[in-house]
Enzyme design. Structure first.
Site, PDB file in Angstrom:
ATOM      1  N   SER A   5      33.359 -19.503 -19.321  1.00 46.59           N
ATOM      2  CA  SER A   5      33.630 -20.630 -20.315  1.00 46.59           C
ATOM      3  C   SER A   5      35.082 -20.617 -20.835  1.00 46.59           C
ATOM      4  CB  SER A   5      32.522 -21.064 -21.429  1.00 46.59           C
ATOM      5  OG  SER A   5      32.788 -21.947 -22.258  1.00 46.59           O
ATOM      6  N   HIS A  28      33.521 -23.082 -16.269  1.00 49.96           N
ATOM      7  CA  HIS A  28      32.713 -23.997 -16.973  1.00 49.96           C
ATOM      8  C   HIS A  28      33.851 -24.585 -18.119  1.00 49.96           C
ATOM      9  CE1 HIS A  28      28.886 -25.389 -18.874  1.00 49.96           C
ATOM     10  NE2 HIS A  28      29.297 -25.315 -19.991  1.00 49.96           N
ATOM     11  N   ASP A  30      33.870 -26.883 -21.357  1.00 52.69           N
ATOM     12  CA  ASP A  30      33.133 -27.779 -22.597  1.00 52.69           C
ATOM     13  C   ASP A  30      33.990 -28.945 -23.128  1.00 52.69           C
ATOM     14  OD1 ASP A  30      30.865 -26.264 -22.691  1.00 52.69           O
ATOM     15  OD2 ASP A  30      32.043 -24.542 -23.425  1.00 52.69           O
ATOM     16  N   MET A  32      33.820 -31.756 -25.660  1.00 50.74           N
ATOM     17  CA  MET A  32      33.167 -32.158 -26.982  1.00 50.74           C
ATOM     18  C   MET A  32      33.929 -33.396 -27.577  1.00 50.74           C
ATOM     19  SD  MET A  32      32.311 -28.428 -28.745  1.00 50.74           S
ATOM     20  CE  MET A  32      31.983 -26.997 -27.680  1.00 50.74           C
ATOM     21  N   HIS A  61      31.079 -29.720 -18.799  1.00 52.91           N
ATOM     22  CA  HIS A  61      29.634 -29.941 -19.586  1.00 52.91           C
ATOM     23  C   HIS A  61      30.136 -30.852 -20.658  1.00 52.91           C
ATOM     24  CE1 HIS A  61      26.790 -27.896 -22.732  1.00 52.91           C
ATOM     25  NE2 HIS A  61      26.356 -29.126 -22.513  1.00 52.91           N
ATOM     26  N   MET A  63      29.532 -32.818 -23.834  1.00 52.22           N
ATOM     27  CA  MET A  63      28.635 -32.809 -25.180  1.00 52.22           C
ATOM     28  C   MET A  63      29.330 -33.904 -25.919  1.00 52.22           C
ATOM     29  SD  MET A  63      28.409 -28.606 -26.103  1.00 52.22           S
ATOM     30  CE  MET A  63      29.769 -28.208 -24.987  1.00 52.22           C
ATOM     31  N   MET A 132      20.418 -25.066 -22.587  1.00 50.74           N
ATOM     32  CA  MET A 132      21.278 -24.444 -23.821  1.00 50.74           C
ATOM     33  C   MET A 132      20.335 -23.316 -24.369  1.00 50.74           C
ATOM     34  SD  MET A 132      24.543 -25.716 -23.578  1.00 50.74           S
ATOM     35  CE  MET A 132      24.811 -25.143 -25.265  1.00 50.74           C
ATOM     36  N   PHE A 138      29.710 -24.759 -30.602  1.00 50.24           N
ATOM     37  CA  PHE A 138      30.779 -23.743 -31.104  1.00 50.24           C
ATOM     38  C   PHE A 138      30.333 -22.568 -30.070  1.00 50.24           C
ATOM     39  CE2 PHE A 138      30.726 -26.419 -34.793  1.00 50.24           C
ATOM     40  CZ  PHE A 138      32.153 -26.563 -35.057  1.00 50.24           C
ATOM     41  N   GLY A 139      31.331 -21.881 -29.654  1.00 52.90           N
ATOM     42  CA  GLY A 139      31.053 -20.544 -28.930  1.00 52.90           C
ATOM     43  C   GLY A 139      30.860 -19.433 -30.032  1.00 52.90           C
ATOM     44  N   GLY A 140      30.303 -18.340 -29.305  1.00 48.40           N
ATOM     45  CA  GLY A 140      30.136 -16.967 -30.000  1.00 48.40           C
ATOM     46  C   GLY A 140      28.899 -17.079 -30.846  1.00 48.40           C
ATOM     47  N   ASP A 170      23.628 -21.512 -20.837  1.00 48.71           N
ATOM     48  CA  ASP A 170      24.867 -21.644 -21.358  1.00 48.71           C
ATOM     49  C   ASP A 170      24.470 -21.158 -22.801  1.00 48.71           C
ATOM     50  OD1 ASP A 170      27.333 -22.006 -22.489  1.00 48.71           O
ATOM     51  OD2 ASP A 170      27.216 -24.149 -22.102  1.00 48.71           O
ATOM     52  N   GLY A 171      25.011 -20.232 -23.374  1.00 46.45           N
ATOM     53  CA  GLY A 171      25.030 -19.684 -24.768  1.00 46.45           C
ATOM     54  C   GLY A 171      24.632 -18.441 -25.105  1.00 46.45           C
ATOM     55  N   GLY A 172      25.707 -17.503 -25.666  1.00 44.62           N
ATOM     56  CA  GLY A 172      25.215 -16.038 -25.772  1.00 44.62           C
ATOM     57  C   GLY A 172      24.867 -15.417 -24.715  1.00 44.62           C
ATOM     58  N   GLY A 192      31.191 -17.080 -22.120  1.00 34.42           N
ATOM     59  CA  GLY A 192      32.495 -17.356 -22.871  1.00 34.42           C
ATOM     60  C   GLY A 192      33.106 -16.148 -23.436  1.00 34.42           C
ATOM     61  N   SER A 193      32.848 -15.831 -24.710  1.00 31.22           N
ATOM     62  CA  SER A 193      33.304 -14.505 -25.456  1.00 31.22           C
ATOM     63  C   SER A 193      33.136 -13.400 -24.631  1.00 31.22           C
ATOM     64  CB  SER A 193      32.892 -14.749 -26.768  1.00 31.22           C
ATOM     65  OG  SER A 193      31.407 -14.511 -27.030  1.00 31.22           O
TER      66      SER A 193
END
Length: 221
Positions: A5, A28, A30, A32, A61, A63, A132, A138-140, A170-172, A192-193
């Protein structure tokens, strides 16, 4: 499949950051709008520029509010997969039809606390379900484990032949959480991170992929 991401990339040097993950399955992106989620990121002009710099399929994606208006142009621009949120429209099937007509795969995304059951009947109109595992915006953020029940429910339908689609999360997602997601039947993992926070993003993509392969091999024994 691993989809880095770019939300976690350095926006000042996006072309370099994209090249840093060559070998990824999808990229990916994002989008927004600061309305559907409380954050504002990049939009269609940046996606059009990215398409000129990489051969990695873009997984957009959205949002955003009003995907019926804004989603098809991403498909027309050349995005491989365009995903929008179930919560953002009253007619997700129509939006999916327009995305497909414009030349892209169509994806449906649901927030962590949105039940999947009301959407099971319409998933045949989609190519991707994006679960999700954090609140979008927000990322992270930390991974929310209970969303894996949605992935399991849809995986059962895919395995039975009732559906044909990619289950994405997607997420964490990182080396600690990707195993549980793989065990739940996820096909595509957005990170992502966990990728861009390392010294060698490409090597991290491969390490994440190897972790998924090891998990699947262990499950098949």
């Amino acid at each position: 499949m691993i989809a880095p991401s770019i939300l976690s990339a350095d926006f000042a040097r996006l072309a370099d950051e994209v090249r840093a993950v060559e070998g990824a399955d999808w990229l990916h992106v994002d989008v927004m709008d600061n309305h559907f989620v409380p954050n504002l990121t990049l939009g269609l002009p940046v996606v059009q520029s990215l398409l000129k710099t990489t051969d990695i399929p873009l997984d957009c994606h959205l949002m955003i509010e009003d995907p019926a208006r804004w989603a098809p142009p991403y498909a027309e621009a050349g995005a491989y997969n365009v995903t929008f949120h179930a919560e953002a429209t009253e007619d997700p099937v129509a939006v999916a039809r327009d995305i497909r007509a414009a030349g892209a795969k169509a994806g449906l995304s649901v927030k962590p606390n949105t039940p999947i059951e009301p959407y099971l009947e319409i998933l045949r109109n989609f190519d991707t379900l994006l679960v999700m595992s954090v609140e979008p915006g927000f990322g992270g953020q930390s991974f929310i484990p209970h969303v894996l029940d949605k992935a399991r429910a849809v995986r059962r339908l895919v395995d039975s032949g009732e559906l044909r689609l990619v289950v994405e999360i997607d997420g964490g997602i990182n080396m600690d959480t990707i195993e549980a997601a793989a065990e739940a039947g996820v096909d595509c993992f957005v990170a992502g991170s966990a990728v861009y926070g390392t010294d060698d993003p490409a090597a991290t993509v491969e390490a994440l992929r190897e972790k998924v392969i090891e998990t699947e091999q262990a499950a098949s024994r």
